[in-house]
Design an enzyme around this catalytic site. Structure first.
Site, PDB file in Angstrom:
ATOM      1  N   MET A  71      -4.582  -3.573   2.659  1.00  0.00           N
ATOM      2  CA  MET A  71      -3.081  -3.960   3.580  1.00  0.00           C
ATOM      3  C   MET A  71      -3.035  -3.056   4.626  1.00  0.00           C
ATOM      4  SD  MET A  71      -0.295  -4.777   0.658  1.00  0.00           S
ATOM      5  CE  MET A  71      -0.691  -6.090  -0.432  1.00  0.00           C
ATOM      6  N   ASP A  79      -7.161   5.389   4.338  1.00  0.00           N
ATOM      7  CA  ASP A  79      -7.706   6.389   5.446  1.00  0.00           C
ATOM      8  C   ASP A  79      -8.277   7.486   4.799  1.00  0.00           C
ATOM      9  OD1 ASP A  79      -5.880   5.092   7.770  1.00  0.00           O
ATOM     10  OD2 ASP A  79      -4.715   5.100   5.960  1.00  0.00           O
ATOM     11  N   GLY A 110       0.779  -1.271  -0.047  1.00  0.00           N
ATOM     12  CA  GLY A 110       0.143   0.156  -0.025  1.00  0.00           C
ATOM     13  C   GLY A 110       0.870   1.310  -0.079  1.00  0.00           C
ATOM     14  N   HIS A 111       1.812   1.173   0.842  1.00  0.00           N
ATOM     15  CA  HIS A 111       2.879   2.424   0.695  1.00  0.00           C
ATOM     16  C   HIS A 111       3.631   2.470  -0.707  1.00  0.00           C
ATOM     17  CE1 HIS A 111       2.651   1.030   5.242  1.00  0.00           C
ATOM     18  NE2 HIS A 111       2.288   2.500   5.503  1.00  0.00           N
ATOM     19  N   GLN A 125      -0.939  11.484  17.628  1.00  0.00           N
ATOM     20  CA  GLN A 125      -2.200  10.904  17.011  1.00  0.00           C
ATOM     21  C   GLN A 125      -2.697   9.443  17.695  1.00  0.00           C
ATOM     22  OE1 GLN A 125      -0.104  10.450  12.975  1.00  0.00           O
ATOM     23  NE2 GLN A 125      -1.189   8.607  12.933  1.00  0.00           N
ATOM     24  N   ARG A 164      -0.890  -2.876  10.554  1.00  0.00           N
ATOM     25  CA  ARG A 164      -1.710  -3.563  11.913  1.00  0.00           C
ATOM     26  C   ARG A 164      -2.089  -4.681  11.578  1.00  0.00           C
ATOM     27  NH1 ARG A 164      -3.624   2.105  12.952  1.00  0.00           N
ATOM     28  NH2 ARG A 164      -2.533   2.818  14.837  1.00  0.00           N
TER      29      ARG A 164
END
Ligand code: AMP
Length: 283
Positions: free
Chosen positions: A184, A150, A36-37, A61, A187
């Site tokens: 993905m 997100d 994902g990154h 956060q 976590r």
């Protein structure tokens, strides 16, 4: 690839590049990189002369009972993946450099943080907006890329950038999923084999909702009931929210007559997972 461990070094690096007329694309992360990154880095690579990745597990956060201390890390592997993805500089700041003693400023938005994840994570988006503001000032990018995984965070960054005249183009990257549909996430490493099976309830229920809407269902409550039963049929799941909302304002919608965001947060064992999809009603 340069590795810059203080904000002073990062700022010097960016200033020197800007002086030469170079453009900078920036992908902020908390590390433990996955595909994902990497997809965000690949999206950014052709856009600018320089590609900067930051890795910083931002304490402001995380709420008091969240997973700050347990957050997974593997800097060596992250640096290897970053080099392969064509990153030209990695910013690896220490906590004290970002939040020195007597630090007391916080960015807050009036409305967007008070929906979805913000309901159970009251300090989260203030912490995100504050650290992203600082990272923007330090890295000085022309373009910054955030994942749609997100979605609320992406909308908050877009709004903040516009409200505060950052003059940075914000781009969204598509959600990258495992072959079986699980979004993905760093976590996911917390999940046991059984929990990993239950985690599939999120992406599967989003898919189910899409099918029901395609057949003409317009009432979110009907679909919510169906997918909430479906998720609860998986062991160790606890639904935090199922939200049918306006993608721009994140406010709940009463009828599905235009594009909606369906967003979920589900606790699987002790791991909190989120997922979402944009769904258009049939023409
Ligand atoms: P994180 O390291 O979890 O803070 O994420 C850093 C960036 O990667 C954020 O913009 C996330 O939205 C994005 N991201 C995380 N997981 C995914 C994914 N599965 N697909 C696309 N982007 C992602």
């Amino acid at each position: 690839m340069e590795i810059l461990k203080t904000k002073r070094l990062m700022q010097q690096w960016s200033r020197a590049r800007k002086k030469k007329g170079k453009t900078i694309c920036f992908v902020p992360t908390m590390g433990y990189l996955h595909q994902g990154h990497i997809s965000l880095l690949e999206k950014g690579k052709p856009l600018c002369d320089e590609l900067v990745l930051s890795i910083f597990v931002n304490p402001s956060q995380f709420g008091p009972n969240e997973d700050l201390d347990a957050y997974p890390m593997d800097i060596d592997n992250d640096l290897r993946l970053a080099a392969v993805a064509g990153v030209t500089a990695v910013f690896l700041p220490q906590k004290e450099d970002i939040y020195p003693p007597h630090f007391q400023t916080r960015i807050c938005l009036d409305s967007l943080p008070h929906h979805l994840c913000g309901m159970s994570r009251p300090v989260h988006f203030g912490g995100v907006a504050t650290v992203v503001t600082k990272l923007f000032h330090i890295v000085m990018p022309d373009v910054a890329i955030f994942g749609k995984k997100d979605f609320q965070q992406l909308q908050i960054i877009r709004q903040m950038t516009w409200d505060l005249d950052f003059n940075i183009e914000i781009m969204g990257g598509e959600i990258v999923r495992e072959k079986d549909g699980l979004a993905m996430s760093s976590r996911n490493a917390y999940l046991t084999a059984d929990q990993r099976k239950s985690a599939l309830s999120l992406s599967r229920s989003l898919h189910m909702a899409g099918q029901v809407i395609a057949k003409g269902e317009k009432n979110p409550l009907v679909i919510e009931k169906e997918i909430s039963c479906f998720i609860q049929s998986f062991p160790q799941t606890r639904i935090e929210y199922i939200s049918f909302c306006d993608p721009a304002t994140l406010e709940t919608v009463g009828v599905i007559d235009k594009q909606i965001l369906l967003a979920l947060a589900v606790q699987v064992g002790k791991t909190r997972l989120i997922d979402n999809v944009l769904i258009d009603p049939p023409q």
